[in-house]
Design a protein around this motif. Structure first.
Motif, short mmCIF file in Angstrom:
data_model
loop_
_atom_site.label_atom_id
_atom_site.label_comp_id
_atom_site.label_asym_id
_atom_site.label_seq_id
_atom_site.Cartn_x
_atom_site.Cartn_y
_atom_site.Cartn_z
N ARG A 30 2.56 -10.98 5.17
CA ARG A 30 3.94 -10.01 3.83
C ARG A 30 2.50 -9.07 2.90
O ARG A 30 1.74 -8.32 3.88
N PHE A 31 3.67 -8.04 3.50
CA PHE A 31 3.76 -6.89 2.90
C PHE A 31 4.68 -6.80 1.41
O PHE A 31 5.25 -6.59 1.82
N THR A 32 3.22 -6.75 0.37
CA THR A 32 4.73 -6.56 -0.96
C THR A 32 4.09 -5.90 -1.47
O THR A 32 2.67 -4.58 -1.70
N THR A 33 4.83 -5.20 -2.60
CA THR A 33 4.44 -4.69 -3.62
C THR A 33 4.75 -5.01 -4.84
O THR A 33 4.97 -5.92 -5.12
N GLY A 34 4.09 -4.44 -6.03
CA GLY A 34 3.65 -4.63 -7.03
C GLY A 34 3.18 -3.42 -8.29
O GLY A 34 3.10 -2.49 -8.09
N THR A 35 3.28 -3.93 -9.63
CA THR A 35 2.74 -3.02 -10.54
C THR A 35 1.39 -4.15 -11.21
O THR A 35 1.15 -5.18 -11.03
N SER A 36 0.70 -3.28 -11.87
CA SER A 36 -0.72 -4.01 -11.93
C SER A 36 -0.96 -4.56 -13.13
O SER A 36 -0.14 -3.48 -14.61
N ARG A 37 -1.24 -5.89 -14.32
CA ARG A 37 -0.99 -6.23 -15.21
C ARG A 37 -1.80 -5.83 -16.19
O ARG A 37 -1.43 -5.48 -17.21
N LYS A 38 -2.85 -4.85 -15.51
CA LYS A 38 -3.92 -4.23 -16.88
C LYS A 38 -3.62 -3.02 -16.91
O LYS A 38 -3.52 -2.60 -18.46
N ASP A 39 -2.98 -1.84 -16.18
CA ASP A 39 -2.15 -0.42 -16.72
C ASP A 39 -1.29 0.36 -16.46
O ASP A 39 -0.51 0.43 -16.16
N GLY A 40 -0.61 -1.09 -15.50
CA GLY A 40 0.91 -1.04 -14.45
C GLY A 40 0.83 0.28 -13.68
O GLY A 40 2.59 0.56 -13.25
N THR A 41 -0.34 0.06 -12.63
CA THR A 41 -0.65 1.18 -11.31
C THR A 41 0.46 -0.13 -10.76
O THR A 41 0.03 -0.36 -10.14
N PRO A 42 1.09 1.12 -9.95
CA PRO A 42 1.23 0.55 -8.37
C PRO A 42 0.91 0.28 -7.55
O PRO A 42 -0.10 0.55 -7.36
N SER A 99 8.76 6.23 7.94
CA SER A 99 9.89 7.07 6.31
C SER A 99 9.70 5.51 5.27
O SER A 99 9.05 4.63 5.33
N ALA A 100 9.91 6.56 3.99
CA ALA A 100 10.35 5.41 2.71
C ALA A 100 10.72 4.31 3.37
O ALA A 100 11.00 3.21 2.92
N GLU A 101 12.81 4.51 3.86
CA GLU A 101 13.32 3.58 4.05
C GLU A 101 12.63 2.54 4.71
O GLU A 101 12.26 1.77 4.88
N LEU A 102 12.06 3.27 5.77
CA LEU A 102 10.90 1.69 6.92
C LEU A 102 10.15 1.09 6.40
O LEU A 102 10.36 -0.39 6.15
N CYS A 103 9.24 1.51 4.76
CA CYS A 103 8.54 1.03 3.80
C CYS A 103 9.01 -0.05 3.39
O CYS A 103 8.52 -1.02 2.92
N ASP A 104 10.03 0.59 2.47
CA ASP A 104 11.31 -0.54 2.06
C ASP A 104 11.91 -1.70 2.58
O ASP A 104 11.33 -3.49 1.80
N LYS A 105 12.11 -1.01 4.03
CA LYS A 105 12.66 -2.57 4.71
C LYS A 105 11.57 -3.79 5.21
O LYS A 105 11.39 -4.63 5.05
N LEU A 106 10.24 -3.41 5.43
CA LEU A 106 8.99 -3.95 5.73
C LEU A 106 7.95 -4.96 4.83
O LEU A 106 8.34 -6.04 4.68
N SER A 107 8.97 -4.19 3.99
CA SER A 107 8.40 -5.07 2.31
C SER A 107 9.13 -5.77 1.35
O SER A 107 9.33 -5.82 -0.09
N ASP A 108 10.83 -5.94 1.98
CA ASP A 108 11.67 -5.98 1.45
C ASP A 108 11.89 -7.72 0.90
O ASP A 108 11.15 -8.40 1.79
N GLY A 109 11.88 -7.87 0.14
CA GLY A 109 12.01 -9.72 -0.64
C GLY A 109 11.25 -9.94 -0.86
O GLY A 109 9.74 -9.26 -2.02
N GLY A 111 8.62 -10.31 1.54
CA GLY A 111 7.39 -9.41 2.09
C GLY A 111 7.16 -9.56 3.64
O GLY A 111 6.46 -9.77 4.24
N SER A 112 8.15 -11.35 3.91
CA SER A 112 8.08 -11.51 5.17
C SER A 112 8.64 -10.61 6.18
O SER A 112 8.07 -11.45 7.36
N GLU A 113 9.00 -9.29 6.30
CA GLU A 113 9.19 -9.22 7.05
C GLU A 113 8.48 -8.86 8.15
O GLU A 113 8.83 -8.55 9.63
N VAL A 114 7.49 -8.75 7.87
CA VAL A 114 5.79 -8.55 9.03
C VAL A 114 5.48 -9.92 9.92
O VAL A 114 4.59 -9.71 10.45
N ALA A 115 5.67 -10.98 8.93
CA ALA A 115 4.93 -12.07 9.35
C ALA A 115 5.49 -12.21 10.78
O ALA A 115 6.23 -12.31 11.76
#
Length: 143
Positions: A30-42, A99-109, A111-115
């Motif tokens: 998986r390749f995922t994005t999120g934000t920290s619960r502690k301080d909201g840092t991406p 590119s940002a678009e490629l990063c978005d594509k690989l981390s979409d949903g 994050g299993s696009e990279v599986a």
């Protein structure tokens, strides 16, 4: 109302551990994005399984071990450079083509696009300017 309401949407616990010093061939999950619960840092997180240890030590990760790499967006340049290196390795494309678009594509949903993609991870503990240890992971394609 049950104490278990909404249990269907609870994420599975991460059973991995972070990278230890060494060089590994890893199979991505998986390749995922999120934000920290502690301080909201991406942040960005990568989950993988060690397939081969190319260079290791007693404390290095072992074959079959599930590992995670998490990088917080605190230092903009370092964060983007690290992600760009990972995406170039996972997409097997030149660093300049990321590119940002490629990063978005690989981390979409989920994050299993990279599986299933295999990459090389070179993990080394470095010391930050503040004197703290930091696990730096440099990614490259197996090809």
């Amino acid at each position: 109302m049950s104490i278990f309401n909404n249990i269907e949407t609870a994420p599975a616990p991460n059973q991995g551990r972070y990278f230890q010093d060494g060089t590994y061939v890893c199979e991505l999950h998986r390749f995922t994005t999120g934000t920290s619960r502690k301080d909201g840092t991406p942040y960005v997180a990568v989950e993988a399984t060690v397939k081969t240890v190319l260079n290791g030590y007693d404390e290095s990760n072992q074959i079959g071990e599930r590992v995670s790499w998490v990088i917080m967006r605190r230092q903009e340049e370092t964060f983007l450079s690290s992600i760009k290196g990972f995406v170039a390795a996972a997409a097997q494309c030149p660093y300049e083509a990321v590119s940002a678009e490629l990063c978005d594509k690989l981390s979409d949903g989920d994050g299993s696009e990279v599986a299933g993609i295999e990459v090389v991870a070179d993990a080394n503990t470095i010391t930050t300017r503040k004197g703290s240890p930091f696990m730096k992971v440099v990614w490259r394609s197996v090809e």
